[in-house]
Enzyme design. Structure first.
Site, PDB file in Angstrom:
ATOM      1  N   ASP A 120      -1.516   7.754  21.370  1.00  0.00           N
ATOM      2  CA  ASP A 120      -1.359   7.976  19.918  1.00  0.00           C
ATOM      3  C   ASP A 120      -1.730   9.412  19.543  1.00  0.00           C
ATOM      4  OD1 ASP A 120      -0.948   7.303  17.163  1.00  0.00           O
ATOM      5  OD2 ASP A 120      -3.078   6.815  16.935  1.00  0.00           O
ATOM      6  N   HIS A 141      -4.262   7.781  14.672  1.00  0.00           N
ATOM      7  CA  HIS A 141      -4.375   6.626  13.775  1.00  0.00           C
ATOM      8  C   HIS A 141      -5.673   5.860  13.988  1.00  0.00           C
ATOM      9  CE1 HIS A 141       0.040   7.240  13.731  1.00  0.00           C
ATOM     10  NE2 HIS A 141      -0.129   6.958  12.463  1.00  0.00           N
ATOM     11  N   HIS A 155       1.660   7.195   1.674  1.00  0.00           N
ATOM     12  CA  HIS A 155       1.170   7.718   2.960  1.00  0.00           C
ATOM     13  C   HIS A 155       2.229   8.627   3.572  1.00  0.00           C
ATOM     14  CE1 HIS A 155      -0.891   7.238   7.026  1.00  0.00           C
ATOM     15  NE2 HIS A 155       0.288   7.741   7.335  1.00  0.00           N
ATOM     16  N   GLU A 156       3.479   8.125   3.604  1.00  0.00           N
ATOM     17  CA  GLU A 156       4.566   8.911   4.229  1.00  0.00           C
ATOM     18  C   GLU A 156       4.828  10.195   3.446  1.00  0.00           C
ATOM     19  OE1 GLU A 156       4.632   6.053   7.079  1.00  0.00           O
ATOM     20  OE2 GLU A 156       5.068   8.177   6.968  1.00  0.00           O
ATOM     21  N   ASP A 194      -5.126  -3.332 -10.699  1.00  0.00           N
ATOM     22  CA  ASP A 194      -5.734  -4.682 -10.666  1.00  0.00           C
ATOM     23  C   ASP A 194      -5.835  -5.249  -9.256  1.00  0.00           C
ATOM     24  OD1 ASP A 194      -3.990  -5.672 -13.725  1.00  0.00           O
ATOM     25  OD2 ASP A 194      -5.580  -4.214 -13.293  1.00  0.00           O
ATOM     26  N   GLU A 225      -1.706  -3.516   3.641  1.00  0.00           N
ATOM     27  CA  GLU A 225      -1.961  -4.965   3.527  1.00  0.00           C
ATOM     28  C   GLU A 225      -0.792  -5.722   2.900  1.00  0.00           C
ATOM     29  OE1 GLU A 225      -3.573  -2.627   1.955  1.00  0.00           O
ATOM     30  OE2 GLU A 225      -3.359  -3.040  -0.194  1.00  0.00           O
ATOM     31  N   HIS A 270       2.407  12.980   4.091  1.00  0.00           N
ATOM     32  CA  HIS A 270       2.668  13.782   5.294  1.00  0.00           C
ATOM     33  C   HIS A 270       3.511  14.996   4.933  1.00  0.00           C
ATOM     34  CE1 HIS A 270       0.742  11.569   8.447  1.00  0.00           C
ATOM     35  NE2 HIS A 270       1.460  10.467   8.258  1.00  0.00           N
ATOM     36  N   THR A 321       1.706  -8.593   8.411  1.00  0.00           N
ATOM     37  CA  THR A 321       1.507 -10.006   8.792  1.00  0.00           C
ATOM     38  C   THR A 321       1.622 -10.959   7.593  1.00  0.00           C
ATOM     39  OG1 THR A 321      -0.878  -9.767   8.549  1.00  0.00           O
ATOM     40  CG2 THR A 321       0.060  -9.434  10.765  1.00  0.00           C
ATOM     41  N   GLU A 365      -3.683  12.304   9.294  1.00  0.00           N
ATOM     42  CA  GLU A 365      -3.554  10.865   9.050  1.00  0.00           C
ATOM     43  C   GLU A 365      -4.460  10.393   7.922  1.00  0.00           C
ATOM     44  OE1 GLU A 365      -2.003   7.896   9.831  1.00  0.00           O
ATOM     45  OE2 GLU A 365      -0.544   9.514  10.133  1.00  0.00           O
ATOM     46  N   TYR A 367      -0.385  17.543  14.425  1.00  0.00           N
ATOM     47  CA  TYR A 367      -0.444  16.089  14.538  1.00  0.00           C
ATOM     48  C   TYR A 367      -0.928  15.618  15.912  1.00  0.00           C
ATOM     49  CZ  TYR A 367       0.869  11.389  12.937  1.00  0.00           C
ATOM     50  OH  TYR A 367       0.866  10.082  12.516  1.00  0.00           O
ATOM     51  N   GLU A 412      -7.800  -0.856   1.688  1.00  0.00           N
ATOM     52  CA  GLU A 412      -7.132  -1.258   2.934  1.00  0.00           C
ATOM     53  C   GLU A 412      -5.767  -0.568   2.969  1.00  0.00           C
ATOM     54  OE1 GLU A 412     -10.064  -3.233   4.103  1.00  0.00           O
ATOM     55  OE2 GLU A 412      -8.551  -4.634   4.821  1.00  0.00           O
ATOM     56  N   GLU A 464      -2.062   3.880  -4.840  1.00  0.00           N
ATOM     57  CA  GLU A 464      -2.127   2.422  -5.049  1.00  0.00           C
ATOM     58  C   GLU A 464      -3.063   2.106  -6.212  1.00  0.00           C
ATOM     59  OE1 GLU A 464      -2.813  -0.047  -1.525  1.00  0.00           O
ATOM     60  OE2 GLU A 464      -3.851  -1.527  -2.786  1.00  0.00           O
TER      61      GLU A 464
HETATM   62  O1  0DB Z   1       3.213   7.626   9.143  1.00  0.00           O
HETATM   63  C1  0DB Z   1       2.546   7.222  10.082  1.00  0.00           C
HETATM   64  O2  0DB Z   1       1.424   7.693  10.394  1.00  0.00           O
HETATM   65  C2  0DB Z   1       3.094   6.118  10.968  1.00  0.00           C
HETATM   66  C3  0DB Z   1       4.310   6.758  11.677  1.00  0.00           C
HETATM   67  C4  0DB Z   1       4.472   6.194  13.065  1.00  0.00           C
HETATM   68  C5  0DB Z   1       5.628   6.835  13.758  1.00  0.00           C
HETATM   69  C6  0DB Z   1       5.541   8.165  14.190  1.00  0.00           C
HETATM   70  C7  0DB Z   1       6.636   8.752  14.830  1.00  0.00           C
HETATM   71  C8  0DB Z   1       7.807   7.998  15.009  1.00  0.00           C
HETATM   72  C9  0DB Z   1       7.846   6.700  14.580  1.00  0.00           C
HETATM   73  C10 0DB Z   1       6.776   6.099  13.931  1.00  0.00           C
HETATM   74  C11 0DB Z   1       3.536   4.897  10.159  1.00  0.00           C
HETATM   75  C12 0DB Z   1       2.372   4.054   9.607  1.00  0.00           C
HETATM   76  C13 0DB Z   1       1.287   3.779  10.636  1.00  0.00           C
HETATM   77  O3  0DB Z   1       0.101   3.930  10.372  1.00  0.00           O
HETATM   78  N1  0DB Z   1       1.696   3.337  11.824  1.00  0.00           N
HETATM   79  C14 0DB Z   1       0.728   3.100  12.869  1.00  0.00           C
HETATM   80  C15 0DB Z   1       0.385   1.592  12.970  1.00  0.00           C
HETATM   81  C16 0DB Z   1       1.579   0.791  13.373  1.00  0.00           C
HETATM   82  C17 0DB Z   1       2.594   0.399  12.538  1.00  0.00           C
HETATM   83  N2  0DB Z   1       3.511  -0.291  13.237  1.00  0.00           N
HETATM   84  C18 0DB Z   1       3.139  -0.378  14.546  1.00  0.00           C
HETATM   85  C19 0DB Z   1       3.755  -0.967  15.656  1.00  0.00           C
HETATM   86  C20 0DB Z   1       3.125  -0.875  16.882  1.00  0.00           C
HETATM   87  C21 0DB Z   1       1.888  -0.181  17.013  1.00  0.00           C
HETATM   88  C22 0DB Z   1       1.265   0.407  15.935  1.00  0.00           C
HETATM   89  C23 0DB Z   1       1.919   0.316  14.698  1.00  0.00           C
HETATM   90  C24 0DB Z   1       1.262   3.605  14.192  1.00  0.00           C
HETATM   91  O4  0DB Z   1       2.490   3.939  14.253  1.00  0.00           O
HETATM   92  O5  0DB Z   1       0.452   3.668  15.130  1.00  0.00           O
HETATM   93  C25 0DB Z   1       1.753   4.720   8.381  1.00  0.00           C
HETATM   94  C26 0DB Z   1       1.467   3.627   7.351  1.00  0.00           C
HETATM   95  C27 0DB Z   1       2.045   2.329   7.872  1.00  0.00           C
HETATM   96  C28 0DB Z   1       2.927   2.755   9.069  1.00  0.00           C
HETATM   97 ZN    ZN Z   2       0.727   8.777   8.978  1.00  0.00          ZN
END
Ligand code: 0DB
Ligand code: ZN
Length: 318
Positions: free
Chosen positions: A228, A233, A143-144, A184, A192, A147, A196, A167, A158, A189, A178
């Site tokens: 956000d 997201h 995912h990262e 397998d 995951e 970007h 948690t 996103e 963004y 998702e 993945e």
């Molecule tokens: O790459 C991205 O889009 C997310 C990058 C978030 C970010 C952006 C700028 C500065 C710091 C952090 C990171 C990921 C993400 O979807 N983050 C979400 C969900 C999330 C992860 N940790 C959290 C803690 C609190 C709230 C939401 C979240 C978000 O930041 O919204 C991608 C895959 C897994 C983590």
């Molecule tokens: Zn992202």
């Protein structure tokens, strides 16, 4: 560092045993892979916010400690993602010019997130409740890195709908990597494997059923607020649902979609990202871009084009 290529092994965050491409120099081994593009470099941010930090080194070619695990996973999954883009699309790193990949792990303190900062990937350790070290999930790493790919192609802004498309591309290719890497156990998702640890069966997001985690699964349910970056997201889940239907098929909102499989999903969205999407594309323009990509690849009257149109109808994107 300047040294010799070496092969080693490591134990990742999920206790997965992996092979590693290393560099040996001055009697030490470094997480520096010289075999892919201009290299893959994994650093230790030492639980600070100063990145990249110090290049990861050990005195043996096997990295098996608990402290090593996040670095092992970041290094391994960056290589897997590099290989996916090279083998599938003949793309040489995220810029298609062999740019070096940099990972920093142990970022911050109990940091429950990961990000691409415009130059490198950064992974927190999580607090052990919401997350375990985030580089442990291949869909998060891919995912990262996606970007970075998007920033050198469509460069979708963004925020708002273009940000949600940005996103979604990262969730789509995170999931496709993945499926390639661990077929397998792969699923639709997101995150995951590191989310948690005390709860099984949950994830950050679901592409197959976004509503499972309270995210919109069609355009009438889109978030219109300012959180956000305008819900990048959240609204990504509308495009994720369309992508899921394109690959797996299904009946949704009374629309029947015939799935065409993951490989064609990837080919269509990769061509959209590299040939048709622009920084300001919105959802409707994304539909046109994806239809055009499918038409270029498979023909205007192909099943793939029918499937793409049906999937976007199902999620109510005109
Ligand atoms: O790459 C991205 O889009 C997310 C990058 C978030 C970010 C952006 C700028 C500065 C710091 C952090 C990171 C990921 C993400 O979807 N983050 C979400 C969900 C999330 C992860 N940790 C959290 C803690 C609190 C709230 C939401 C979240 C978000 O930041 O919204 C991608 C895959 C897994 C983590
Ligand atoms: Zn992202």
């Amino acid at each position: 560092v300047d040294g010799e290529n070496a092969k080693g092994t490591g134990v990742g965050v999920l206790k997965d045993k992996v092979d590693l491409d290393l560099t040996s120099a001055d009697g030490k081994f470094y997480l520096q892979d010289n075999t892919r593009g201009d290299g893959i470099f994994t650093y230790n941010a030492n639980n600070s916010e100063d990145i990249p930090g110090t290049l990861w080194s050990g005195d043996k070619k096997d990295f098996t400690s608990k402290e090593d695990a996040a670095a092992v996973s970041a290094h391994n999954f960056a290589a897997k993602t590099f290989d996916y883009y090279k083998d599938t699309f003949k793309r040489n790193s995220y810029d298609n010019k062999g740019a070096a990949l940099k990972n920093s792990v142990h970022y911050g303190s109990d940091y429950n997130n990961a990000f691409w900062n415009g130059s490198q990937m950064v992974y927190g350790d999580g607090d052990g409740k919401m997350f375990i070290p985030l580089s442990g999930a291949v869909d998060v790493v891919a995912h990262e890195l996606t970007h970075a790919v998007t920033s050198t192609e469509s460069n979708l802004t963004y925020e708002g709908e273009s940000g949600a498309l940005n996103e979604s591309l990262s969730d789509i290719f995170g999931t496709l990597v993945e499926f390639k890497t661990s077929p397998d156990t792969a699923n639709y998702e997101v995150g995951e494997a590191v989310y948690t640890p005390d709860q099984d069966g949950d994830a950050l997001r679901s592409m197959s059923d976004p509503a499972k985690y309270g995210y919109p699964d069609d355009y009438t349910k889109r978030y219109k607020g300012s959180e956000d970056n305008g819900g990048v997201h959240k609204n990504s889940s509308i495009i994720n649902k369309a992508a899921y239907l394109i690959a797996a098929g299904g009946k949704f909102n009374d629309v029947d979609v015939k799935g065409v499989g993951n490989d064609k999903l990837g080919a269509i969205f990769y061509k959209a990202n590299t040939s048709y999407l622009t920084s300001s594309s919105n959802f409707s323009q994304a539909r046109q871009a994806v239809v055009q990509a499918a038409s270029d690849l498979y023909g205007a009257d192909s099943q793939e084009v029918k499937t793409v149109n049906a999937a976007f109808d199902a999620v109510k994107v005109k």
